[in-house]
Design an enzyme around this catalytic site. Structure first.
Site, PDB file in Angstrom:
ATOM      1  N   HIS A   1       0.783  -1.235   0.000  1.00 14.75           N
ATOM      2  CA  HIS A   1       0.000   0.000   0.000  1.00 14.75           C
ATOM      3  C   HIS A   1       0.815   1.287   0.000  1.00 14.75           C
ATOM      4  CE1 HIS A   1      -3.734   2.042   0.158  1.00 14.75           C
ATOM      5  NE2 HIS A   1      -4.389   1.179   0.899  1.00 14.75           N
TER       6      HIS A   1
ATOM      7  N   TYR B   1     -13.169   5.585  10.839  1.00 18.82           N
ATOM      8  CA  TYR B   1     -12.364   6.005   9.688  1.00 18.82           C
ATOM      9  C   TYR B   1     -13.030   5.547   8.401  1.00 18.82           C
ATOM     10  CZ  TYR B   1      -8.197   6.294   6.636  1.00 18.82           C
ATOM     11  OH  TYR B   1      -7.311   6.583   5.629  1.00 18.82           O
TER      12      TYR B   1
ATOM     13  N   SER C   1     -12.051   6.111   4.293  1.00 18.86           N
ATOM     14  CA  SER C   1     -11.072   6.689   3.373  1.00 18.86           C
ATOM     15  C   SER C   1     -11.768   7.367   2.200  1.00 18.86           C
ATOM     16  CB  SER C   1     -10.140   5.589   2.850  1.00 18.86           C
ATOM     17  OG  SER C   1      -9.184   6.135   1.980  1.00 18.86           O
TER      18      SER C   1
ATOM     19  N   THR D   1      -5.100  10.440   0.115  1.00 18.01           N
ATOM     20  CA  THR D   1      -6.438  10.231   0.670  1.00 18.01           C
ATOM     21  C   THR D   1      -6.699  11.255   1.766  1.00 18.01           C
ATOM     22  OG1 THR D   1      -5.631   8.655   2.317  1.00 18.01           O
ATOM     23  CG2 THR D   1      -6.419   7.750   0.213  1.00 18.01           C
TER      24      THR D   1
END
Length: 675
Positions: A387, A501, A503, A514
């Site tokens: 990632h 959270y 994104s 992001t």
């Protein structure tokens, strides 16, 4: 982002592979050589809009503080909130002002990128936690409905071919630019593209805006292939070999370097690639499972893996260094061919496959590669990706493109012949030298993964009544309904409101990454509190309906702000980074309970909308958290929830989520009758 690039790739001549001896069948026979080499031939160059993309603006400090306070209000008690207000007021008028100036000065000196790009990239590379579960997400493709094409070897061949066609189109600057079309009927057309070609590149993005078409940043696309994350003590780094012509193929922990491009950089013919992957199966069948499956080391703590890699290179034979760098690190991507001993797809028992594809025992994985395609023995295909180099926009585009091509117009057909030819140079077994220290480290990694998999719980829910069309009918955001349901389910299961959270991509800006949406709002809390009351004390249906509509409006505003880079999370993170960079005392707000609670993301959520996606999953971002991959479609909504045993009860959450869906659906249904 800085990536060490060892080489630069020449595109090669379009006709240089035409002399290869090959045979096509059916669909493939009708395609020209140039069509085979490139997936797309865009009239607009791939990076046509790149230089005219707007820069990500640094939010106003006062607005960031206001947004922060609004987000912590639902999750703090009165005393904690009032203390946070005082601390934040001091920050807004004191240290924050100086840090904002430092951030603005840095941004002004780096106009080629965004203010968040480098610190966010560094955050990924400095984290010492293992990549799987903590960072690497999983995407599983829908099956090919034609059984003949679902064969493992054939599907892998077609995925490799389509991947290379995507890559070569990108390198040749003829992959379609990534554009978000607000009205695709008007702008996703050749006429729009012809018009855009007349616009100077310096203003092309703004010209597209006039037609409600929004070009997206494509900076990350170049890192899809040939990139590896290298473990280092304290911080990792990325390397890229743009001249690579091979992929890393793994089978039962054994590793093979397989050429898929010829010496001119052109894609080998379908029967050649099929033959080489078949050769891997033959070689693997003769050798048996790897006694030391080195790939498991990539699932380790990053410092531990760095120590072992250094030992492999410096303390054992020099050949290890060459193999690691030229055959593994430089590979275009990793292809993992699993066996019948590994889990396969079962609609009734899906969880074992999900856990195996997420991490499993890690024997047949190399998690450091930018992309790892996994093909199970039954042809189920999945993507596990590292990632740090990029986010979902680039990966999902690639995922969608190769799925569409391999299921609609694949190049390798079931009747394709496997030619008998020499594989010695094109299929190279990778044999790293080892010793007892490495063997112990590998065994430890495997045992650790086995333990984690036993602790990891995955719970799933598919709910047919809440759909996109239902939300559209009521003028309510589908995403807002899903996020509201999560808050209601968590409150019922655990009697609390916590850091949540979601994104949101900022790819509309140059080098955007992001931003975070914070769905636990006071509007959502109001709905939850109302529905938590006994039936006799609940507001009437019309009032509940109005509250849900209000919750959707608040959520939509947060999403829009985040997409425009106007959330608070990345800004606060960048200010903190400036304090560290310049040796400043860390402002008190960063040590406050409010900041700690909002950043302890017990509920971490992510959604991907794709017709190619069978399922997606990722691990909880904190030990006592829930990792919620969700989707809402035209005919259902669904979630896949990950959690750790004795840390957070994922089943209790899912059970209460179904109740939450029922409650919200009934309110919408009853309101429909009154509209």
């Amino acid at each position: 982002m800085q990536i060490m690039k060892r080489m630069k790739l020449p595109i090669g001549h379009a006709g240089s592979a035409a002399r290869l001896n090959f045979r096509y069948t059916s669909i493939s026979a009708q395609r020209s050589h140039i069509d085979y080499q490139f997936m797309q031939h865009s009239k607009l160059p791939t990076l046509y809009f790149q230089n005219s993309l707007p820069r990500l603006q640094i939010p106003d400090l006062k607005l960031t503080c206001e947004r922060f306070l609004a987000s912590v209000l639902p999750i703090l008690d009165r005393e904690e909130y009032e203390r946070t207000v005082r601390i934040l007021d001091e920050f807004k008028n004191g240290d924050g002002v100086e840090l904002q100036k430092l951030l603005q000065r840095s941004d002004k000196a780096n106009k080629h990128t965004s203010y968040i790009s480098k610190p966010w990239f560094d955050m990924y590379l400095r984290d010492r936690r293992p990549l799987p579960l903590n960072y690497n997400p999983l995407l599983i493709m829908k099956h090919d409905t034609r059984s003949g094409y679902q064969n493992q070897l054939l599907r892998a061949t077609n995925l490799v071919i389509s991947s290379m066609r995507f890559w070569r189109s990108l390198q040749a600057d003829i992959l379609e630019p990534e554009i978000y079309h607000l009205n695709s009927n008007k702008t996703d057309t050749q006429g729009f593209r012809n018009l855009m070609r007349l616009m100077p590149r310096a203003v092309a993005t703004y010209a597209a805006y006039a037609f409600k078409a929004f070009p997206l940043d494509m900076n990350q696309y170049s890192r899809l292939f040939g990139v590896s994350r290298i473990p280092g003590k304290g911080k990792d780094w990325l390397v890229q070999d743009e001249r690579s012509k091979h992929i890393l193929v793994m089978r039962r922990g054994n590793m093979y370097s397989v050429d898929v491009l010829n010496k001119d950089g052109n894609i080998e013919r379908p029967n050649v690639i099929l033959g080489r992957l078949h050769a891997v199966l033959q070689l693997d069948g003769n050798s048996g499972p790897s006694p030391v499956p080195f790939g498991a080391l990539t699932s380790s703590n990053r410092d531990d893996w760095a120590t072992m890699r250094q030992h492999l290179i410096e303390n054992l034979e020099a050949e290890n260094k060459r193999l690691l760098e030229t055959e593994i690190d430089s590979a275009l991507f990793c292809l993992c061919l699993d066996t019948t001993d590994d889990p396969v797809y079962s609609e009734e028992c899906f969880v074992p496959l999900l856990k195996h594809l997420l991490v499993g025992d890690a024997k047949n994985r190399w998690f450091d590669k930018s992309l790892s395609l996994i093909v199970s023995a039954d042809g189920t295909a999945a993507l596990n990706f590292e990632h740090s180099w990029g986010d979902g926009v680039a990966v999902l585009r690639y995922f969608n493109e190769i799925y569409k091509e391999t299921t609609e117009s694949p190049f390798a057909d079931p009747g394709l012949d496997i030619e008998n030819f020499e594989h010695i140079k094109s299929v190279r077994p990778i044999k790293l030298k080892t010793d007892k220290l490495v063997e112990i480290a590998v065994e430890k990694a495997i045992l650790n993964n086995t333990y984690i998999m036993k602790q990891l719980n995955i719970n799933m829910l598919r709910y047919p009544l809440i759909t996109k069309s239902l939300c559209k009918y009521h003028g309510i955001s589908p995403d807002a309904i899903m996020q509201l349901s999560f808050q209601l389910a968590y409150k019922r299961a655990f009697n609390d409101y916590v850091g949540t959270y979601e994104s949101c991509s900022t790819a509309a800006f140059r080098h955007g990454r992001t931003e975070t949406v914070r769905p636990c709002t006071m509007a959502a809390k109001q709905v939850c509190e109302s529905l938590m009351q006994t039936r006799s004390k609940q507001p009437d249906t019309r009032d509940l309906y109005t509250s849900i509509k209000r919750c959707s409006q608040v959520h939509n505003k947060l999403v829009k702000e985040a997409a425009m880079g106007q959330g608070f999370d990345r800004h606060m993170f960048a200010l903190k980074h400036q304090a560290s960079l310049h040796g400043k005392r860390l402002p008190e707000i960063y040590n406050s309970k409010g900041y700690a609670k909002i950043n302890h993301n017990i509920i971490s959520t992510s959604t991907l909308s794709s017709n190619a996606l069978l399922a997606g999953s990722f691990g909880p971002v904190v030990q006592d958290g829930l990792g919620i991959a969700y989707s809402i479609q035209d005919d259902y909504c669904g979630v896949i929830v990950s959690s750790y045993e004795k840390q957070r009860d994922g089943q209790a959450f899912v059970d209460n989520l179904e109740t939450a869906f029922n409650d919200i659906y009934n309110i919408l249904k009853m309101s429909s009758k009154k509209l």
